[in-house]
Scaffold this active site. Structure first.
Site, mmCIF file in Angstrom:
data_model
loop_
_atom_site.group_PDB
_atom_site.id
_atom_site.type_symbol
_atom_site.label_atom_id
_atom_site.label_comp_id
_atom_site.label_asym_id
_atom_site.label_seq_id
_atom_site.Cartn_x
_atom_site.Cartn_y
_atom_site.Cartn_z
ATOM 1 N N CYS A 2 -4.832 -19.187 -21.195
ATOM 2 C CA CYS A 2 -4.918 -20.581 -20.734
ATOM 3 C C CYS A 2 -5.669 -21.463 -21.725
ATOM 4 C CB CYS A 2 -5.673 -20.639 -19.416
ATOM 5 S SG CYS A 2 -4.889 -19.694 -18.126
ATOM 6 N N ARG A 27 -1.892 -19.447 -28.350
ATOM 7 C CA ARG A 27 -2.688 -18.530 -27.527
ATOM 8 C C ARG A 27 -1.836 -17.795 -26.510
ATOM 9 N NH1 ARG A 27 -8.175 -19.959 -27.884
ATOM 10 N NH2 ARG A 27 -8.560 -18.878 -25.941
ATOM 11 N N TRP A 73 -1.567 -19.297 -18.331
ATOM 12 C CA TRP A 73 -1.104 -17.920 -18.482
ATOM 13 C C TRP A 73 -1.377 -17.281 -17.122
ATOM 14 C CZ3 TRP A 73 -2.624 -12.682 -18.866
ATOM 15 C CH2 TRP A 73 -1.836 -11.871 -19.712
ATOM 16 N N GLY A 100 -9.994 -19.138 -16.422
ATOM 17 C CA GLY A 100 -10.880 -18.148 -15.801
ATOM 18 C C GLY A 100 -10.337 -17.755 -14.442
ATOM 19 N N GLU A 479 -3.579 1.018 -36.397
ATOM 20 C CA GLU A 479 -3.308 -0.407 -36.526
ATOM 21 C C GLU A 479 -1.876 -0.653 -36.990
ATOM 22 O OE1 GLU A 479 -4.386 -3.041 -35.536
ATOM 23 O OE2 GLU A 479 -3.697 -4.610 -36.892
ATOM 24 N N LYS A 483 0.835 -2.835 -34.911
ATOM 25 C CA LYS A 483 1.546 -4.011 -35.455
ATOM 26 C C LYS A 483 3.043 -3.875 -35.198
ATOM 27 C CE LYS A 483 -0.808 -6.433 -35.771
ATOM 28 N NZ LYS A 483 -2.155 -6.141 -35.514
ATOM 29 N N GLU A 486 3.810 -4.381 -31.453
ATOM 30 C CA GLU A 486 3.588 -5.748 -30.975
ATOM 31 C C GLU A 486 4.683 -6.707 -31.389
ATOM 32 O OE1 GLU A 486 -1.002 -6.976 -30.855
ATOM 33 O OE2 GLU A 486 -0.298 -6.331 -32.801
ATOM 34 N N HIS A 502 -0.031 19.985 -33.256
ATOM 35 C CA HIS A 502 -0.559 20.360 -31.933
ATOM 36 C C HIS A 502 0.240 19.710 -30.800
ATOM 37 C CE1 HIS A 502 -3.836 22.476 -33.778
ATOM 38 N NE2 HIS A 502 -4.161 21.401 -34.484
ATOM 39 N N LYS A 598 -3.084 -14.579 -27.501
ATOM 40 C CA LYS A 598 -3.970 -14.466 -28.663
ATOM 41 C C LYS A 598 -5.383 -14.099 -28.257
ATOM 42 C CE LYS A 598 -5.030 -14.682 -32.964
ATOM 43 N NZ LYS A 598 -4.704 -13.435 -33.683
HETATM 44 C C1 F6R Z 1 -3.465 -7.066 -32.032
HETATM 45 C C2 F6R Z 1 -4.362 -7.988 -31.407
HETATM 46 C C3 F6R Z 1 -5.148 -7.534 -30.231
HETATM 47 C C4 F6R Z 1 -6.587 -8.026 -30.383
HETATM 48 C C5 F6R Z 1 -7.404 -7.739 -29.121
HETATM 49 C C6 F6R Z 1 -8.844 -8.181 -29.284
HETATM 50 O O1 F6R Z 1 -2.733 -7.644 -33.067
HETATM 51 O O2 F6R Z 1 -4.459 -9.100 -31.832
HETATM 52 O O3 F6R Z 1 -5.108 -6.164 -30.056
HETATM 53 O O4 F6R Z 1 -7.143 -7.394 -31.497
HETATM 54 O O5 F6R Z 1 -6.844 -8.391 -28.028
HETATM 55 O O6 F6R Z 1 -8.919 -9.544 -29.586
HETATM 56 P P1 F6R Z 1 -10.200 -10.167 -30.279
HETATM 57 O O7 F6R Z 1 -10.263 -9.613 -31.647
HETATM 58 O O8 F6R Z 1 -9.931 -11.643 -30.262
HETATM 59 O O9 F6R Z 1 -11.376 -9.772 -29.443
#
Ligand code: F6R
Length: 603
Positions: A2, A27, A73, A100, A479, A483, A486, A502, A598
């Site tokens: 949001c 976001r 959101w 919130g 990671e 990526k 996602e 294993h 985001k």
């Molecule tokens: C992956 C991604 C998420 C954030 C996670 C934490 O590409 O962006 O996994 O890393 O939601 O977000 P922050 O870093 O903003 O606390």
């Protein structure tokens, strides 16, 4: 998630609000709305879908000098026009936008319904509009009275048709930033919505309320004690939020990494003493020497960066270091040891689970440092001190440059901790030389984008993929898989290469490719043998290595060699390009992948 925008001034509020909402689109959201006041009349317009759809639906004549707007959101109630914010009271006098969760919403809704109030939406937020209107007092006092009835988290902005030219905002656990303009005041939950209008901002603290008009604002606690507030200059620039000729923010941010890493390092290296200068740590050498253990907390990619960072700290400072998902840590009633240093990692600085973990540590008397990208964010402010990552704003939902720069920030911290302990100056200088070379080396990897895109084409056709790495390589494999999942929606799993045999090996066949990290380090031969195990089962392998592997893998991306402690930083870069190009080939919405936001500001 949001987003809130507010405006009070002399211009027409509508274009300011719509532009602000567009800046918050990154976001993630499912619906949007605006409320504006003109000549004592409140008008509200809301629409499910994109901000541009809301803009298209707005009647031409809608205008106002005071307004609030929101991207939602969904948490309570499905995404719909009806559930979009702003919410109003039954008389259409008071309008509220809220980020919130009102935790006692069910109870308050029942109480209002019993009193004959007809609730128009399924949201928790709507109760706020009714409670404020029913207080039947001046707006500021009415908001205080309503908040006294509410438990939960909120950043909110409120308008009252009886008080044109005034906005009331409040914060408890969700950011509210006031932007100071020329005969205008702005409000936003994220500076992205403010940068085009002003560089001067004031951050509300939890438990604070502010009253704004076109010329000034004043802040106070919920129980009406005035608070002093200083404004600060923001570092973000408007162009940080523009595509700048790139097709996607994700690519822009991947290609921006040489500059971003240089930003993380700027002014922090002390080659003469072989150490790093970190001004925000707030713990002196004696206090840092007393640390016996390090525990890193974060979510998602921030957690993976924390796992990599823990390895670097353990290597350079010889301190036992672990990492844990903040989302788990906060619920397991952790033992907080006085000689453990906790480190919270977050790009946005607003991730609710990470913030809650920080609060849990501090409640139990522990000390937390932040490794955070967004300056002045909630997590940065909740920590005892820390390191700003200085990667610059990251707009694409998937984290790339912040991940890389967070690893660099950890290398600086590890160097600093190491030099306070047993790491000699020559060793420190070796790491510094490695760090200084990184921007150029990253540039060389990025120059191979075309070649990496070719590998992404075949990876993108797979039903799934494995990512494997050993020890320092494992967080990078995690990671890399994250990526790919996602942004391309291809199922990808990461394993320590040593774990393949294993269990996961059972899945390997011609249709399941593996991306293997095979750096030239002490574990090189072990990694080669894992690749052989995969290929013996018919699995295709794309290796990321320091030199060609003589036919060992089906394809190899060669990356420059750094110092062993810094190699993971470079090994991760091709994996970002791989995910990006696989997603583009599949026609995905790479900057706003489905179901993701985001900044995850709810549980
Ligand atoms: C992956 C991604 C998420 C954030 C996670 C934490 O590409 O962006 O996994 O890393 O939601 O977000 P922050 O870093 O903003 O606390």
């Amino acid at each position: 998630m949001c987003g809130i925008v507010g405006y009070v001034g002399r211009q027409d509020a509508v274009p300011v609000l719509l532009e602000g909402l567009q800046r918050l689109e990154y976001r993630g959201y499912d619906s949007a709305g605006v409320a504006v006041l003109k000549n004592g009349t409140l008008r509200t317009h809301k629409a499910q879908g994109r901000v541009r759809e809301l803009a298209a639906e707005l009647p031409r004549r809608v205008a106002g000098e005071t307004g609030i707007a929101h991207t939602r959101w969904a948490t309570h109630g499905a995404p719909s026009d009806r559930n979009a914010h702003p919410h109003t009271d039954a008389g259409g006098r008071v309008a509220v936008v809220h980020n919130g969760i009102v935790e006692n919403a069910a109870e308050l809704r029942a109480e209002l319904a019993e009193d004959g109030v007809v609730l128009e939406s399924d949201t928790d937020t709507e109760v706020l509009a009714h409670l404020i209107a029913r207080a039947d007092d001046e707006l500021e006092a009415a908001v205080r009275a309503a908040l006294a009835r509410v438990t939960g988290t909120y950043g909110l902005a409120v308008l009252d048709a009886r008080e044109p030219g005034r906005l009331v905002v409040a914060r408890n656990g969700s950011p509210v930033i006031i932007g100071v303009g020329e005969k205008a005041m702005f409000v936003a939950s994220d500076v992205a919505a403010l940068v085009r209008h002003t560089q001067r901002v004031a951050h509300l603290d939890d438990g604070e309320l502010a009253v704004l008009d076109a010329h000034s604002f004043r802040t106070s606690t919920f129980d009406a004690r005035a608070t002093a507030k200083t404004t600060t200059e923001i570092v973000q620039r408007p162009e940080d939020y523009d595509l700048g000729g790139h097709g996607h923010f994700l690519r822009k941010e991947i290609l921006d990494q040489p500059e971003a890493v240089a930003g993380t390092l700027r002014g922090r290296l002390e080659p003469r003493f072989g150490t790093a200068h970190l001004g925000g740590l707030t713990l002196d050498a004696r206090e840092l020497r007393a640390v016996r253990r390090v525990c890193v907390l974060g979510c998602g990619s921030a957690y993976y960066a924390g796992l990599a960072g823990a390895h670097t700290i353990e290597s350079l400072a010889r301190l036992p270091a672990t990492a844990e998902p903040a989302s788990e840590f906060r619920y397991r009633d952790p033992v907080i040891a006085p000689d453990t240093l906790y480190i919270a990692v977050s790009q946005s600085g607003e991730t609710y689970d990470t913030l809650a973990a920080v609060q849990e540590v501090r409640r139990k008397g522990g000390r937390v440092l932040g490794v955070v990208n967004v300056v002045g964010s909630s997590i940065a402010r909740a920590c005892d001190g820390g390191i700003y990552v200085h990667a610059g704003p990251e707009v694409s939902v998937a984290s790339t440059k912040t991940f890389t720069c967070t690893l660099v920030a950890f290398a600086l911290l590890a160097l600093h901790l190491g030099r306070i302990r047993d790491l000699g100056p020559a060793e420190g200088q070796r790491i510094i030389a490695g760090l200084e070379a990184l921007p150029g080396q990253i540039g060389r990897i990025l120059a191979a984008e075309e070649e990496i895109a070719e590998h992404a084409a075949w990876l993108g056709e797979a039903r799934g993929a494995f990512y494997i790495g050993r020890v320092r390589g494992y967080p990078i494999a995690l990671e890399g898989a994250q990526k790919l999942k996602e942004v391309s929606y291809i199922h990808a799993e990461a394993y320590p290469a040593s774990e393949l045999k294993h269990g996961p090996l059972a899945l390997v066949d011609e249709e399941l490719p593996t991306v293997a990290l095979v750096p030239d380090d002490a574990l090189h031969e072990k990694n080669r043998s894992s690749v052989e195990q995969v290929r013996a089962r018919g699995g295709r392998v794309l290796a990321i290595a320091h030199r060609p592997l003589d036919g060992l893998a089906d394809a190899t991306v060669v990356v420059p060699r750094s110092e062993p402690e810094l190699d993971p930083i470079l090994l991760g870069i091709p994996l970002q390009l791989l995910a990006y190009h696989a997603a583009v080939a599949l026609g995905r919405d790479v900057d706003q992948p489905r179901n993701l936001a985001k900044s995850v500001t709810v549980e």
